[in-house]
Motif scaffolding. Structure first.
Motif, PDB file in Angstrom:
ATOM      1  N   ILE A   1       9.266  -8.107  11.197  1.00 43.44           N
ATOM      2  CA  ILE A   1       8.362  -7.838  12.315  1.00 43.44           C
ATOM      3  C   ILE A   1       7.045  -7.329  11.723  1.00 43.44           C
ATOM      4  N   TRP A   2       5.926  -7.874  12.202  1.00 51.75           N
ATOM      5  CA  TRP A   2       4.606  -7.430  11.747  1.00 51.75           C
ATOM      6  C   TRP A   2       3.783  -6.922  12.922  1.00 51.75           C
ATOM      7  N   TYR A   3       3.124  -5.788  12.722  1.00 51.04           N
ATOM      8  CA  TYR A   3       2.017  -5.368  13.581  1.00 51.04           C
ATOM      9  C   TYR A   3       0.760  -5.323  12.716  1.00 51.04           C
ATOM     10  N   GLN A   4      -0.354  -5.666  13.315  1.00 45.75           N
ATOM     11  CA  GLN A   4      -1.619  -5.730  12.574  1.00 45.75           C
ATOM     12  C   GLN A   4      -2.390  -4.421  12.705  1.00 45.75           C
ATOM     13  N   ALA A   5      -2.804  -3.865  11.579  1.00 45.68           N
ATOM     14  CA  ALA A   5      -3.534  -2.597  11.568  1.00 45.68           C
ATOM     15  C   ALA A   5      -4.966  -2.785  12.037  1.00 45.68           C
TER      16      ALA A   5
ATOM     17  N   GLY B   1      -8.505 -11.197   4.776  1.00 48.88           N
ATOM     18  CA  GLY B   1      -7.540 -10.188   4.359  1.00 48.88           C
ATOM     19  C   GLY B   1      -7.229  -9.222   5.496  1.00 48.88           C
ATOM     20  N   GLN B   2      -5.981  -8.821   5.620  1.00 46.90           N
ATOM     21  CA  GLN B   2      -5.574  -7.968   6.729  1.00 46.90           C
ATOM     22  C   GLN B   2      -4.515  -6.982   6.277  1.00 46.90           C
ATOM     23  N   VAL B   3      -4.442  -5.861   6.979  1.00 46.90           N
ATOM     24  CA  VAL B   3      -3.424  -4.849   6.713  1.00 46.90           C
ATOM     25  C   VAL B   3      -2.329  -5.001   7.753  1.00 46.90           C
ATOM     26  N   LEU B   4      -1.071  -5.007   7.288  1.00 43.83           N
ATOM     27  CA  LEU B   4       0.081  -5.244   8.146  1.00 43.83           C
ATOM     28  C   LEU B   4       1.095  -4.120   8.015  1.00 43.83           C
ATOM     29  N   PHE B   5       1.673  -3.738   9.130  1.00 43.65           N
ATOM     30  CA  PHE B   5       2.813  -2.832   9.144  1.00 43.65           C
ATOM     31  C   PHE B   5       4.065  -3.693   9.331  1.00 43.65           C
ATOM     32  N   VAL B   6       5.023  -3.564   8.414  1.00 44.24           N
ATOM     33  CA  VAL B   6       6.117  -4.531   8.311  1.00 44.24           C
ATOM     34  C   VAL B   6       7.469  -3.822   8.344  1.00 44.24           C
ATOM     35  N   ARG B   7       8.405  -4.431   9.086  1.00 50.35           N
ATOM     36  CA  ARG B   7       9.771  -3.915   9.145  1.00 50.35           C
ATOM     37  C   ARG B   7      10.751  -5.083   9.127  1.00 50.35           C
ATOM     38  N   PRO B   8      11.865  -4.996   8.397  1.00 53.72           N
ATOM     39  CA  PRO B   8      12.868  -6.069   8.434  1.00 53.72           C
ATOM     40  C   PRO B   8      13.378  -6.290   9.853  1.00 53.72           C
TER      41      PRO B   8
ATOM     42  N   VAL C   1       0.838  -1.197   0.000  1.00 50.21           N
ATOM     43  CA  VAL C   1       0.000   0.000   0.000  1.00 50.21           C
ATOM     44  C   VAL C   1       0.875   1.250   0.000  1.00 50.21           C
ATOM     45  N   CYS C   2       1.865   1.283   0.882  1.00 49.88           N
ATOM     46  CA  CYS C   2       2.814   2.386   0.925  1.00 49.88           C
ATOM     47  C   CYS C   2       4.088   1.926   1.622  1.00 49.88           C
ATOM     48  N   ARG C   3       5.160   2.662   1.361  1.00 55.62           N
ATOM     49  CA  ARG C   3       6.468   2.286   1.891  1.00 55.62           C
ATOM     50  C   ARG C   3       7.261   3.559   2.162  1.00 55.62           C
ATOM     51  N   ASP C   4       7.931   3.591   3.321  1.00 51.14           N
ATOM     52  CA  ASP C   4       8.848   4.680   3.596  1.00 51.14           C
ATOM     53  C   ASP C   4      10.101   4.106   4.241  1.00 51.14           C
ATOM     54  N   SER C   5      10.956   4.959   4.785  1.00 49.38           N
ATOM     55  CA  SER C   5      12.238   4.481   5.301  1.00 49.38           C
ATOM     56  C   SER C   5      12.095   3.669   6.578  1.00 49.38           C
ATOM     57  N   GLU C   6      10.966   3.818   7.297  1.00 48.44           N
ATOM     58  CA  GLU C   6      10.795   3.128   8.569  1.00 48.44           C
ATOM     59  C   GLU C   6      10.087   1.778   8.436  1.00 48.44           C
ATOM     60  N   TYR C   7       9.068   1.715   7.589  1.00 49.88           N
ATOM     61  CA  TYR C   7       8.295   0.475   7.497  1.00 49.88           C
ATOM     62  C   TYR C   7       7.489   0.456   6.202  1.00 49.88           C
ATOM     63  N   GLU C   8       6.923  -0.712   5.928  1.00 49.69           N
ATOM     64  CA  GLU C   8       6.081  -0.927   4.747  1.00 49.69           C
ATOM     65  C   GLU C   8       4.685  -1.304   5.204  1.00 49.69           C
ATOM     66  N   THR C   9       3.677  -0.835   4.494  1.00 51.32           N
ATOM     67  CA  THR C   9       2.291  -1.188   4.792  1.00 51.32           C
ATOM     68  C   THR C   9       1.768  -2.097   3.689  1.00 51.32           C
ATOM     69  N   ARG C  10       1.249  -3.251   4.076  1.00 53.99           N
ATOM     70  CA  ARG C  10       0.788  -4.249   3.113  1.00 53.99           C
ATOM     71  C   ARG C  10      -0.661  -4.625   3.360  1.00 53.99           C
TER      72      ARG C  10
END
Length: 210
Positions: free
Chosen positions: A192-196, A136-143, A39-48
């Motif tokens: 690492i995933w957090y759930q939106a 279906g779920q929205v996730l905030f993702v970081r390596p 959905v979007c991506r920046d330097s801190e995390y990705e939203t999927r």
């Protein structure tokens, strides 16, 4: 899995509908991986936005470690199921963590089932193993790094980034997603995933329509 949010997002970018990524870049060591739209991506995390999926899971008992829980699911994939079929390796492997006295503790482990089993999955023969449908779920993702060191710090960094961005998410748990084969020594991929909770604010910040 624990309760997951049924949220179907349809991302429109430059007038073209986004498609599920059936073989995402993280899928290098498995025959099939969880599909998602970035959905979007920046330097801190990705939203999927991830597709609906089916998982097989087991709790991590107090008397054992995470690796014994993973072994139970590996046995399920290796014919300890009804009707006794071999299931190919998928990714990611998920471990659910919750905080216990300020320290993250593994609570459950999940293996993704191939899409062909969505409607008719093999049944577990072990009473400690269960099936779990995830809409279906929205996730905030970081390596998370190659060796999963300092999980607490890495999860806390993502937690604080999401608070700064005023995103709404489940704050009492996070997932560690392992994509790489146990045989891979270098270039391992973990996240690492957090759930939106609800639609992500980042979509509006990037001027995208969901």
């Amino acid at each position: 899995m624990l309760p997951l949010l049924p949220l179907a997002l349809h991302l429109l970018c430059q007038g073209v509908s986004a498609q599920w990524s059936r073989t995402p870049s993280t899928c290098t060591d498995a025959s099939e991986c969880l599909s998602y739209i970035t959905v979007c991506r920046d330097s801190e995390y990705e939203t999927r936005d991830s597709e609906p999926s089916l998982w097989v899971g087991t709790h991590v008992l107090h008397t054992e470690g995470r690796y014994r829980a993973k072994a139970r699911l590996t046995e399920y994939f290796n014919k300890k199921n009804r009707p006794g079929i071999q299931i190919e390796r998928t990714a990611p492997i998920l471990t659910l963590y919750t905080s216990l006295n300020g320290d993250p503790r593994p609570m459950a482990v999940f293996f993704l089932l191939p899409r062909r089993f969505l409607l008719n999955p093999p049944l577990p023969r072990d009473e400690l193993v269960y099936l779990s449908h995830a809409p279906g779920q929205v996730l905030f993702v970081r390596p998370a790094g190659a060796l999963l060191f300092r999980l607490e710090r890495k999860a806390q960094e993502l937690f604080e980034d999401l608070l700064r961005q005023r995103e709404s998410f489940l704050r009492d748990r996070f997932y560690v997603a392992e994509y790489s084969s146990p045989l891979r020594l270098f270039g391992r991929r973990n996240e690492i995933w957090y759930q939106a909770l609800g639609a992500p604010l980042c979509a509006a910040r990037y001027g995208r329509t969901l």
